[in-house]
Motif scaffolding. Structure first.
Motif, short mmCIF file in Angstrom:
data_model
loop_
_atom_site.label_atom_id
_atom_site.label_comp_id
_atom_site.label_asym_id
_atom_site.label_seq_id
_atom_site.Cartn_x
_atom_site.Cartn_y
_atom_site.Cartn_z
N ARG A 38 0.81 -1.22 0.00
CA ARG A 38 0.00 0.00 0.00
C ARG A 38 0.84 1.27 0.00
N ASN A 39 1.98 1.25 0.69
CA ASN A 39 2.92 2.35 0.59
C ASN A 39 4.31 1.81 0.82
N MET A 40 5.32 2.55 0.33
CA MET A 40 6.66 1.99 0.34
C MET A 40 7.70 3.09 0.30
N SER A 41 8.82 2.85 0.97
CA SER A 41 9.99 3.71 0.90
C SER A 41 11.22 2.80 0.89
N ASP A 42 12.38 3.39 0.89
CA ASP A 42 13.61 2.58 0.95
C ASP A 42 13.76 1.88 2.29
N GLU A 43 13.11 2.40 3.33
CA GLU A 43 13.24 1.84 4.67
C GLU A 43 12.19 0.78 5.01
N GLY A 44 11.03 0.80 4.33
CA GLY A 44 9.98 -0.13 4.71
C GLY A 44 8.72 0.04 3.89
N ALA A 45 7.67 -0.65 4.33
CA ALA A 45 6.41 -0.62 3.59
C ALA A 45 5.26 -0.98 4.50
N LYS A 46 4.05 -0.61 4.06
CA LYS A 46 2.83 -1.10 4.69
C LYS A 46 2.21 -2.08 3.71
N ILE A 47 1.94 -3.28 4.18
CA ILE A 47 1.38 -4.31 3.31
C ILE A 47 0.06 -4.81 3.89
N LEU A 48 -0.77 -5.37 3.02
CA LEU A 48 -2.02 -6.00 3.42
C LEU A 48 -1.91 -7.48 3.11
N CYS A 49 -2.25 -8.29 4.10
CA CYS A 49 -2.22 -9.75 3.92
C CYS A 49 -3.53 -10.33 4.44
N ASP A 80 -5.54 -6.50 9.14
CA ASP A 80 -4.90 -7.16 7.99
C ASP A 80 -3.70 -6.37 7.47
N GLN A 81 -3.31 -5.30 8.19
CA GLN A 81 -2.17 -4.48 7.79
C GLN A 81 -0.94 -4.84 8.59
N ILE A 82 0.21 -4.80 7.92
CA ILE A 82 1.48 -5.08 8.58
C ILE A 82 2.48 -4.02 8.13
N GLY A 83 3.16 -3.43 9.10
CA GLY A 83 4.25 -2.51 8.79
C GLY A 83 5.56 -3.29 8.82
N ILE A 84 6.34 -3.19 7.75
CA ILE A 84 7.60 -3.92 7.70
C ILE A 84 8.76 -2.95 7.49
N GLY A 85 9.91 -3.34 8.01
CA GLY A 85 11.14 -2.59 7.80
C GLY A 85 12.11 -3.43 7.00
N PHE A 86 12.86 -2.77 6.13
CA PHE A 86 13.84 -3.47 5.31
C PHE A 86 15.21 -3.40 5.95
N SER A 87 15.96 -4.49 5.84
CA SER A 87 17.34 -4.51 6.31
C SER A 87 18.21 -5.01 5.16
N GLY A 88 19.42 -4.55 5.13
CA GLY A 88 20.30 -4.95 4.03
C GLY A 88 19.90 -4.24 2.75
N GLY A 89 20.52 -4.63 1.68
CA GLY A 89 20.27 -3.98 0.41
C GLY A 89 19.21 -4.67 -0.42
N THR A 90 18.83 -3.98 -1.47
CA THR A 90 17.90 -4.53 -2.45
C THR A 90 18.71 -5.31 -3.46
N ARG A 91 18.21 -6.48 -3.85
CA ARG A 91 18.92 -7.28 -4.86
C ARG A 91 17.92 -7.82 -5.87
N PRO A 92 18.40 -8.12 -7.08
CA PRO A 92 17.49 -8.67 -8.08
C PRO A 92 16.99 -10.05 -7.66
N LEU A 93 15.77 -10.33 -8.03
CA LEU A 93 15.19 -11.64 -7.77
C LEU A 93 15.90 -12.67 -8.65
N PRO A 94 16.43 -13.74 -8.06
CA PRO A 94 17.13 -14.76 -8.89
C PRO A 94 16.18 -15.34 -9.94
N GLN A 95 16.71 -15.57 -11.11
CA GLN A 95 15.92 -16.18 -12.18
C GLN A 95 15.68 -17.64 -11.88
N ARG A 96 14.48 -18.11 -12.18
CA ARG A 96 14.15 -19.53 -11.98
C ARG A 96 14.79 -20.35 -13.07
#
Length: 98
Positions: A38-49, A80-96
């Motif tokens: 639902r919203n996002m920054s480099d530090e985290g996001a609000k998600i709905l599950c 149904d909302q969860i606030g999450i924080g990101f740690s470490g860097g962003t990396r590409p999703l490995p190809q299947r």
């Protein structure tokens, strides 16, 4: 206003509102949980599950539209909302393979 309300309002102002699909990847890639970002920054996001109790406190988080993966941890849970924080860097999703 309470301190938490002020923090939430300040955080929302810094975060970009989005409507993207996300994926919570559980330990050892054993299973995944779909969610909506639902919203996002480099530090985290609000998600709905749908079942926030199935979401562990730490996991890998995939932004499907960007094919990016980040390490994440739960900061708060409300309904149904969860606030999450990101740690470490962003990396590409490995190809299947296959």
């Amino acid at each position: 206003m309470t301190h938490d309300t002020l923090v939430d309002e300040q955080r929302i102002l810094r975060r970009q509102r989005v409507l993207k699909k996300g994926l919570i990847v559980l330990a050892n890639n054993s299973s995944t949980i779909d969610c909506t970002i639902r919203n996002m920054s480099d530090e985290g996001a609000k998600i709905l599950c749908g079942d926030q109790f199935a979401v562990p406190n730490e996991f890998r988080f995939v932004t499907l539209s960007d094919n990016l993966v980040r390490d994440a941890k739960v900061i708060w849970r409300r309904g149904d909302q969860i606030g999450i924080g990101f740690s470490g860097g962003t990396r590409p999703l490995p190809q299947r393979k296959g």
